[in-house]
Design a protein around this motif. Structure first.
Motif: not given
Length: 357
Positions: A208-214, A192-200
């Motif tokens: 998807p609105p959020q990359l959730r942790l396992a 997930r390094d370098g992927l978009l984090q901001d929900r908006a």
């Protein structure tokens, strides 16, 4: 109109020559800027970068949980050219299948603008290349069996010609180079390094609105270190060459040093496995050294910035006493703090090596 009709007559003489000169400078400067930002380099805006982040997630995040081998030995030969903002790396990995099932495919991810000059994997051939994302998939001729080890070799070049419209290279610089191995060498698998984090922004690009942790009980996630999922502890052998008037540094203990043909070459080796995350520095350093309770302490700094050297050295001694009394013996024979330019504003702790902006 009367003024425009008089313009040719008024431009005869010095006024016309000055105007012609200014127009020439204007056109020449514009052409030179265009050559740098659109021909020699790719013109990118923040929106272009966001779109790229969204697209790579859609294309490749599906491979995140795919079992991959683990790297257990690393060898890097890093040629730094500080005055040309270029670094050429020849490296090799030894990797092992630590899973309980055969592995058919090896996934390699490189830094976005890194040039791959050579790439070879023992017993594997190219299966698919995602050139836009610098991501490659290789298929083993014979699946990698549990416990089996094989090797990989590569040559990469990181450079920049002229200047870009944004995000110019500040890692390989005239005096004060600071890069890490992720800038010059591949990793296994998609992360997930370098992927978009901001929900908006994620919502804007239909993600998807959020990359959730396992979940806490997820065994596959617990088997990965927080630094990188493709390695555990590794033996490292790193050789760094740079300009003869600079001192190169990498994690590990100095095994050899030579100066020839205007180049200084130093080899660093670890005497015990370390985390697979390496920094590489080169600068015209001044060095303050001290041996304290059998540990070699050193601070590498720019001669123009000597203000806190003794205070930092005292802090290193106090830290050695406190941490060893309260946590355990220091696992190395040396500790080094190294200055790098203030293009980035952080410090990091690598094996016995602490770069500090």
């Amino acid at each position: 109109w009367p003024r425009l009709r008089r313009l040719p007559r008024q431009l005869r003489g010095p006024a016309g020559l000055i105007m012609l000169g200014l127009l020439t400078v204007f056109a020449g400067a514009g052409g030179y800027i265009y050559l740098n930002t659109n021909v020699w380099n790719t013109y990118r805006t923040h929106l272009d970068d966001e779109q790229w982040q969204a697209d790579i997630e859609r294309a490749l995040l599906k491979y995140e949980t795919l079992p991959q081998p683990r790297i257990d030995q690393v060898r890097l030969d890093v040629d730094l050219f500080p005055h040309q903002a270029t670094v050429v790396t020849r490296g090799s990995y030894r990797f092992v299948n630590r899973t309980s099932a055969p592995i058919r495919d090896l996934h390699l991810r490189f830094e976005r603008d890194l040039r791959i000059d050579a790439l070879a994997i023992e017993g594997a051939r190219p299966k698919q290349t995602f050139a836009r994302y610098n991501y490659r998939i290789f298929r083993f001729d014979t699946p990698l069996q549990p416990g089996e080890r094989r090797s990989l070799s590569f040559t990469t070049t990181r450079t920049q010609r002229g200047f870009k419209n944004s995000d110019n290279n500040t890692k390989v610089v005239d005096n004060g180079t600071f890069i890490n191995d992720l800038d010059i060498a591949p990793t296994f698998g998609m992360t997930r390094d370098g992927l978009l984090q901001d929900r908006a922004k994620r919502r804007k690009y239909g993600l998807p609105p959020q990359l959730r942790l396992a979940p806490l009980g997820d065994a596959a996630s617990r088997s990965r270190t927080y630094l990188r999922p493709d390695s555990d502890w590794v033996q490292a052998d790193i050789t760094v060459s740079t300009s003869a008037d600079q001192i190169p540094i990498a994690p590990g203990y100095k095994a050899s040093e030579t100066v020839a043909n205007g180049r200084r070459t130093v080899r660093f080796k670890t005497d015990a496995p370390v985390q697979h995350f390496f920094s590489i520095q080169s600068a015209a350093y001044e060095v303050r050294r001290q041996t304290y309770k059998g540990i070699d302490l050193a601070i590498y700094y720019d001669r123009q910035h000597p203000w806190n050297i003794e205070r930092m050295m005292r802090a290193m001694r106090v830290s050695m006493d406190y941490y060893q009394d309260n946590f355990g013996p220091y696992q190395f024979h040396q500790a080094r703090i190294l200055e790098f330019p203030d293009y980035a504003k952080f410090a990091q702790s690598f094996a016995n090596t602490i770069p500090y902006s």
